[in-house]
Enzyme design. Structure first.
Site, PDB file in Angstrom:
ATOM      1  NE  ARG A  36       4.516 -61.112  82.268  1.00 52.96           N
ATOM      2  CZ  ARG A  36       6.327 -61.038  82.266  1.00 52.96           C
ATOM      3  NH1 ARG A  36       6.320 -61.204  81.695  1.00 52.96           N
ATOM      4  NH2 ARG A  36       5.846 -61.492  83.648  1.00 52.96           N
ATOM      5  CG  HIS A  40       5.837 -56.341  84.157  1.00 55.33           C
ATOM      6  ND1 HIS A  40       6.726 -56.887  84.321  1.00 55.33           N
ATOM      7  CD2 HIS A  40       4.387 -56.576  84.366  1.00 55.33           C
ATOM      8  CE1 HIS A  40       5.833 -57.855  84.800  1.00 55.33           C
ATOM      9  NE2 HIS A  40       4.672 -57.661  84.409  1.00 55.33           N
ATOM     10  CG  ASN A  68       9.782 -56.011  84.557  1.00 51.89           C
ATOM     11  OD1 ASN A  68       9.661 -56.704  84.569  1.00 51.89           O
ATOM     12  ND2 ASN A  68      10.840 -55.219  85.159  1.00 51.89           N
ATOM     13  CG  HIS A 165      -3.196 -62.936  83.089  1.00 53.58           C
ATOM     14  ND1 HIS A 165      -3.229 -63.223  84.117  1.00 53.58           N
ATOM     15  CD2 HIS A 165      -2.098 -61.994  82.880  1.00 53.58           C
ATOM     16  CE1 HIS A 165      -2.294 -62.648  84.681  1.00 53.58           C
ATOM     17  NE2 HIS A 165      -1.233 -61.776  84.114  1.00 53.58           N
TER      18      HIS A 165
END
Length: 293
Positions: A36, A40, A68, A165
């Site tokens: 992740r 990001h 975040n 995911h």
């Protein structure tokens, strides 16, 4: 750039992998966190480790934006950087470390292994307002296709990347809108399995409560897509590709064929890891991943 890297820091890959694996053995949930964090990073200013910069009194950095705040695993990147600075100072960028750590996390959790080009430089900008580019959970399939399309991804690549995911959990704050007052005609999101909606409601005693995306949250597999077929995608943005005729076939294909998902995922990750990469004098190699040189 890989040649330069091999000549000047031949053991870099091994150092990254050893440190990442040691942390993941102690806490397997960090695999999701590293994947992740890389995503990001790449979606904001490109893969330039801008997400790692700490805020200062003069600048509020990306990592303090609402999207975040739940990122974790920074200490793993710090430890890798410390080791690499001892072995080969100022050769391996924080952006490369983050890309390698995410790659190693996928493999550790049972996913495909893939080779990534090195030579990214670290950026010198990290501002909270830039993080607005991250996709928020309520987006529907067409909005996701458009947002990923702006970054050069096809609808299929968007669905493959969503498969990240297969690891991790969502906080209730990111999907509670599906459970009550969903829209003017439905209290509960009609695309959510009714029984699963009850389970989620019970689980969400607070915004901080968490729900795994699939039944194997620390294993990289195609179970995430099986969940979408059962209408048990956790986020609205998880379920929506199954509800859209344009992307449903891709979800079905990945649910049926894990090898196909793995292949498409590694190719999409490779592509994501090259988003707006800074090279040469457009960037630097930070001595400390939290601070611009």
């Amino acid at each position: 750039m890989d040649y330069y890297f091999m000549m000047n820091c031949p053991f870099a890959e091994g150092i990254v992998k050893n440190i990442v694996n040691r942390h993941l053995q102690a806490d397997p949930t960090l695999a999701a966190a590293l994947v992740r964090m890389h995503f990001h990073d790449c979606f904001v200013q490109g893969c330039d480790a801008s997400v790692l910069i700490d805020s200062t009194k003069d600048n509020t950095a990306e990592k303090d934006s609402p999207a975040n705040l739940s990122l974790r695993g920074y200490e793993i990147i710090d430890e890798v950087k410390e080791q690499l600075e001892i072995q080969c100072p100022r050769v391996v960028s924080c952006a490369d470390i983050l890309a390698m750590a995410a790659r190693d996390a996928v493999f550790f959790a049972g996913g495909p292994v893939y080779d990534i080009p090195k030579g990214r430089k670290d950026g010198t900008r990290s501002r909270i307002e830039d993080a607005i580019n991250l996709p928020p959970p309520p987006l529907n399939s067409s909005e996701l296709i458009r947002l990923f399309g702006q970054r050069g991804f096809t609808a299929q690549e968007m669905v493959a990347l969503s498969g990240a995911h297969t690891l991790g959990v969502a906080s209730c704050s990111s999907f509670k809108h599906r459970l009550s007052n969903f829209d003017s005609t439905h209290d509960v999101d009609p695309t959510l399995d009714a029984q699963f909606a009850k389970t989620l409601s019970k689980r969400c005693t607070s915004d901080k409560s968490e729900q795994a995306f699939d039944t194997t949250k620390d294993t990289f597999d195609n179970d995430y897509y099986n969940a979408l077929q059962r209408n048990t995608g956790v986020l609205f943005s998880d379920q929506t590709p199954y509800n859209n005729p344009r992307t449903r076939g891709i979800v079905n294909a990945y649910a049926f064929n894990q090898a196909m998902f793995f292949l498409d995922f590694q190719q999409a990750m490779l592509k994501m890891g090259l988003l707006d990469v800074k090279e040469g004098s457009n960037g630097e190699v930070r001595a400390n991943c939290r601070i611009i040189n």
